[in-house]
Design an enzyme around this catalytic site. Structure first.
Site, PDB file in Angstrom:
ATOM      1  N   HIS A  17      18.732  88.906  45.036  1.00 29.31           N
ATOM      2  CA  HIS A  17      18.963  89.365  46.571  1.00 29.31           C
ATOM      3  C   HIS A  17      18.554  88.159  47.509  1.00 29.31           C
ATOM      4  CE1 HIS A  17      18.765  93.490  44.953  1.00 29.31           C
ATOM      5  NE2 HIS A  17      20.110  93.409  45.547  1.00 29.31           N
ATOM      6  N   LYS A  41      21.162 109.281  46.147  1.00 28.33           N
ATOM      7  CA  LYS A  41      20.612 108.612  45.093  1.00 28.33           C
ATOM      8  C   LYS A  41      19.143 109.107  44.999  1.00 28.33           C
ATOM      9  CE  LYS A  41      23.477 104.486  45.082  1.00 28.33           C
ATOM     10  NZ  LYS A  41      23.399 102.869  45.229  1.00 28.33           N
ATOM     11  N   ARG A  90      28.153  88.582  42.339  1.00 35.92           N
ATOM     12  CA  ARG A  90      27.563  87.668  41.181  1.00 35.92           C
ATOM     13  C   ARG A  90      28.553  87.171  39.989  1.00 35.92           C
ATOM     14  NH1 ARG A  90      23.693  92.754  39.964  1.00 35.92           N
ATOM     15  NH2 ARG A  90      25.985  93.558  40.365  1.00 35.92           N
ATOM     16  N   SER A 128      19.128  95.110  40.095  1.00 35.97           N
ATOM     17  CA  SER A 128      17.972  96.064  40.243  1.00 35.97           C
ATOM     18  C   SER A 128      18.050  97.138  39.259  1.00 35.97           C
ATOM     19  CB  SER A 128      18.237  96.753  41.619  1.00 35.97           C
ATOM     20  OG  SER A 128      18.218  95.883  42.716  1.00 35.97           O
TER      21      SER A 128
HETATM   22  O1  PNS Z   1      22.786  97.741  46.939  1.00 34.41           O
HETATM   23  P1  PNS Z   1      24.131  98.684  46.825  1.00 34.41           P
HETATM   24  O2  PNS Z   1      23.597  99.984  46.179  1.00 34.41           O
HETATM   25  O3  PNS Z   1      25.246  97.974  46.129  1.00 34.41           O
HETATM   26  O4  PNS Z   1      24.599  98.830  48.325  1.00 34.41           O
HETATM   27  C1  PNS Z   1      25.638  99.712  48.764  1.00 34.41           C
HETATM   28  C2  PNS Z   1      25.533 100.065  50.267  1.00 34.41           C
HETATM   29  C3  PNS Z   1      24.375 100.513  50.611  1.00 34.41           C
HETATM   30  C4  PNS Z   1      25.939  98.923  51.037  1.00 34.41           C
HETATM   31  C5  PNS Z   1      26.580 100.871  50.438  1.00 34.41           C
HETATM   32  O5  PNS Z   1      26.320 102.236  49.637  1.00 34.41           O
HETATM   33  C6  PNS Z   1      26.881 101.390  51.885  1.00 34.41           C
HETATM   34  O6  PNS Z   1      27.329 100.701  52.605  1.00 34.41           O
HETATM   35  N1  PNS Z   1      26.322 102.682  52.130  1.00 34.41           N
HETATM   36  C7  PNS Z   1      26.264 103.250  53.549  1.00 34.41           C
HETATM   37  C8  PNS Z   1      27.363 104.571  53.758  1.00 34.41           C
HETATM   38  C9  PNS Z   1      28.822 103.844  53.936  1.00 34.41           C
HETATM   39  O7  PNS Z   1      28.946 103.362  54.980  1.00 34.41           O
HETATM   40  N2  PNS Z   1      29.570 104.167  52.891  1.00 34.41           N
HETATM   41  C10 PNS Z   1      31.024 103.768  52.922  1.00 34.41           C
HETATM   42  C11 PNS Z   1      31.109 102.319  52.415  1.00 34.41           C
HETATM   43  S1  PNS Z   1      32.875 101.982  52.716  1.00 34.41           S
END
Ligand code: PNS
Length: 158
Positions: A17, A41, A90, A128
């Site tokens: 990150h 989560k 990645r 993570s």
């Molecule tokens: O580090 P991660 O867990 O891969 O991040 C995922 C994240 C937080 C970017 C994704 O879950 C997100 O955008 N969450 C906000 C809710 C949302 O907008 N969901 C619809 C996505 S199309």
């Protein structure tokens, strides 16, 4: 003003990150790192802890800000007046889900562009989830996370 939002769970932040944050900070005027608050989560670190760790490990990068956000990513992009979302890729295996998410976000909000950035290959296997699993089993994660995060993991899992 080219402000980008780099969203994620960051539970916890890894060197991968951090590598993406450094790369983005060189390209854009401001990088806002957004820690997602997701009620579904169960993160190891609280939102405040994740934000604090991120703030500390990015404190020397002048154009990086750290915030938390709840709700939709497109709304956070709008509220923060970011012009694009940054996501790290990645490996090809990341691509399918990231592609779907990027297109869904653009469907929800026409202006929501996603820019993919590749971290150094030396972090291509770092996640993570694996960090937590290794740390939880007393493994050594010092090469994969900042020292502060290693300490925080030891403290959390002792
Ligand atoms: O580090 P991660 O867990 O891969 O991040 C995922 C994240 C937080 C970017 C994704 O879950 C997100 O955008 N969450 C906000 C809710 C949302 O907008 N969901 C619809 C996505 S199309």
């Amino acid at each position: 003003m080219r402000r980008v939002l780099y969203p994620g769970s960051f539970d916890p932040i890894t060197n991968g990150h951090l590598d993406v944050i450094n790369r983005a900070a060189r390209l854009f005027n401001e990088v806002v790192v957004g820690v997602a608050i997701n009620e579904d989560k169960q993160p190891l670190f609280t939102t405040v802890e994740r934000v604090d760790l991120l703030k500390e490990v990015t404190k020397d990068i002048k154009n990086v800000k750290v915030v938390s956000f709840s709700g939709l990513l497109i709304d956070a992009v709008d509220n923060l007046k970011a012009f694009a979302v940054i996501r790290g890729l990645r490996a090809v295996s990341d691509f399918e889900f990231e592609f779907q998410m990027a297109l869904m976000n653009r469907e929800l909000s026409e202006e929501c562009e996603t820019i993919f950035m590749m971290p150094s290959t030396k972090y291509s296997f770092v996640s993570s989830r694996l960090i937590k699993e290794i740390a939880n089993n007393n493994g050594d994660v010092t090469s994969f996370v900042p020292k502060l995060v290693d300490d925080a993991l030891k403290n959390k899992l002792k």
